[in-house]
Design a protein around this motif. Structure first.
Motif, short mmCIF file in Angstrom:
data_model
loop_
_atom_site.label_atom_id
_atom_site.label_comp_id
_atom_site.label_asym_id
_atom_site.label_seq_id
_atom_site.Cartn_x
_atom_site.Cartn_y
_atom_site.Cartn_z
N THR A 13 24.95 18.89 -76.24
CA THR A 13 24.46 18.79 -74.56
C THR A 13 23.28 19.85 -74.73
OG1 THR A 13 26.80 18.06 -74.20
CG2 THR A 13 25.25 19.39 -72.83
N GLN A 14 23.74 21.44 -75.52
CA GLN A 14 22.22 21.73 -75.25
C GLN A 14 21.08 21.58 -75.91
OE1 GLN A 14 22.46 25.06 -74.56
NE2 GLN A 14 25.38 25.01 -73.55
N GLU A 20 14.63 18.50 -72.66
CA GLU A 20 14.52 18.64 -71.41
C GLU A 20 13.63 19.29 -70.94
OE1 GLU A 20 18.28 17.44 -69.48
OE2 GLU A 20 18.22 15.48 -70.06
N ALA A 21 13.64 20.62 -71.20
CA ALA A 21 13.13 21.91 -70.85
C ALA A 21 12.20 22.24 -71.49
CB ALA A 21 13.76 22.78 -70.96
N GLY A 22 11.84 20.77 -72.07
CA GLY A 22 10.54 20.85 -73.31
C GLY A 22 10.43 21.33 -74.02
N ILE A 23 11.05 21.61 -74.92
CA ILE A 23 10.93 22.99 -75.70
C ILE A 23 10.41 22.40 -76.91
CG2 ILE A 23 12.06 24.18 -77.96
CD1 ILE A 23 12.09 25.60 -74.96
N ASP A 24 9.30 22.78 -77.96
CA ASP A 24 9.32 21.61 -78.69
C ASP A 24 10.03 21.49 -79.90
OD1 ASP A 24 8.19 20.70 -81.10
OD2 ASP A 24 6.26 22.37 -81.89
N GLY A 25 10.60 20.35 -80.43
CA GLY A 25 11.67 20.79 -81.78
C GLY A 25 11.76 20.57 -82.68
N SER A 26 10.62 21.35 -83.31
CA SER A 26 9.56 21.57 -84.43
C SER A 26 10.40 23.19 -84.56
CB SER A 26 8.61 22.11 -85.03
OG SER A 26 7.79 22.71 -83.84
N MET A 27 10.72 23.30 -83.07
CA MET A 27 11.08 25.23 -82.71
C MET A 27 12.55 25.03 -82.53
SD MET A 27 7.74 26.69 -83.29
CE MET A 27 8.39 28.30 -82.49
N ILE A 28 13.17 24.51 -83.14
CA ILE A 28 14.88 24.60 -82.89
C ILE A 28 15.53 23.65 -84.24
CG2 ILE A 28 16.57 22.90 -81.85
CD1 ILE A 28 15.34 21.99 -79.61
N ARG A 29 16.08 25.01 -84.65
CA ARG A 29 17.22 24.51 -85.87
C ARG A 29 18.25 24.25 -85.40
NH1 ARG A 29 16.67 29.11 -91.37
NH2 ARG A 29 18.57 28.42 -91.77
N ILE A 30 18.88 23.56 -86.30
CA ILE A 30 20.56 23.15 -86.27
C ILE A 30 20.75 23.97 -87.53
CG2 ILE A 30 22.56 21.78 -86.08
CD1 ILE A 30 19.99 20.28 -84.03
N ASP A 31 22.15 24.64 -87.43
CA ASP A 31 22.90 24.95 -88.98
C ASP A 31 23.69 24.74 -88.90
OD1 ASP A 31 20.78 26.34 -90.17
OD2 ASP A 31 21.08 28.04 -89.03
N THR A 32 24.76 23.71 -89.98
CA THR A 32 26.11 23.32 -89.77
C THR A 32 26.94 24.18 -91.27
OG1 THR A 32 25.39 21.21 -89.72
CG2 THR A 32 27.91 21.27 -90.91
N LEU A 33 27.34 24.99 -90.52
CA LEU A 33 28.50 26.03 -91.35
C LEU A 33 29.50 25.68 -91.48
CD1 LEU A 33 27.56 29.03 -88.97
CD2 LEU A 33 26.21 28.53 -90.95
N THR A 42 31.17 24.83 -88.18
CA THR A 42 31.47 25.02 -86.60
C THR A 42 29.96 25.00 -87.09
OG1 THR A 42 32.16 27.17 -87.03
CG2 THR A 42 30.65 27.29 -85.82
N TYR A 43 28.66 24.84 -86.21
CA TYR A 43 27.39 24.39 -85.74
C TYR A 43 26.87 25.32 -85.31
CZ TYR A 43 30.14 19.40 -86.13
OH TYR A 43 30.40 18.91 -87.33
N ARG A 44 25.15 25.91 -85.31
CA ARG A 44 24.89 27.05 -84.59
C ARG A 44 23.19 26.09 -84.74
NH1 ARG A 44 24.54 31.94 -88.29
NH2 ARG A 44 26.46 31.83 -87.53
N LEU A 45 23.26 26.72 -83.31
CA LEU A 45 21.92 25.82 -82.00
C LEU A 45 21.10 27.34 -82.17
CD1 LEU A 45 20.06 23.82 -81.58
CD2 LEU A 45 21.51 24.30 -79.23
N SER A 46 20.22 27.13 -83.13
CA SER A 46 18.84 28.32 -83.04
C SER A 46 17.09 27.59 -82.42
CB SER A 46 18.87 29.22 -84.23
OG SER A 46 20.07 29.97 -84.66
#
Length: 63
Positions: A13-14, A20-33, A42-46
């Motif tokens: 969802t986040q 949808e807010a137009g954030i560039d996908g290359s600027m998003i990081r997903i970590d799985t701890l 735990t999942y971390r979205l940055s």
């Protein structure tokens, strides 16, 4: 960091809201701890911030 959660639905969802807010996908990081047996996974979205002195373009409501 935008959100840290154990709930995959909340993570998706986040992530959808950022897209949808137009954030560039290359600027998003997903970590799985991975907690293995002692701790839950735990999942971390940055979002990468080019200027740490400035606030991110968009912060999720309630954060």
């Amino acid at each position: 960091m935008i959100v840290e959660t154990r709930d995959q639905v909340e993570l998706r969802t986040q992530l959808r809201r950022l897209r949808e807010a137009g954030i560039d996908g290359s600027m998003i990081r997903i970590d799985t701890l991975c907690g293995r047996l002692k701790l839950p996974t735990t999942y971390r979205l940055s979002q990468f911030v080019t200027d740490p002195g400035r606030r991110p373009e968009r912060e999720p409501a309630g954060r």
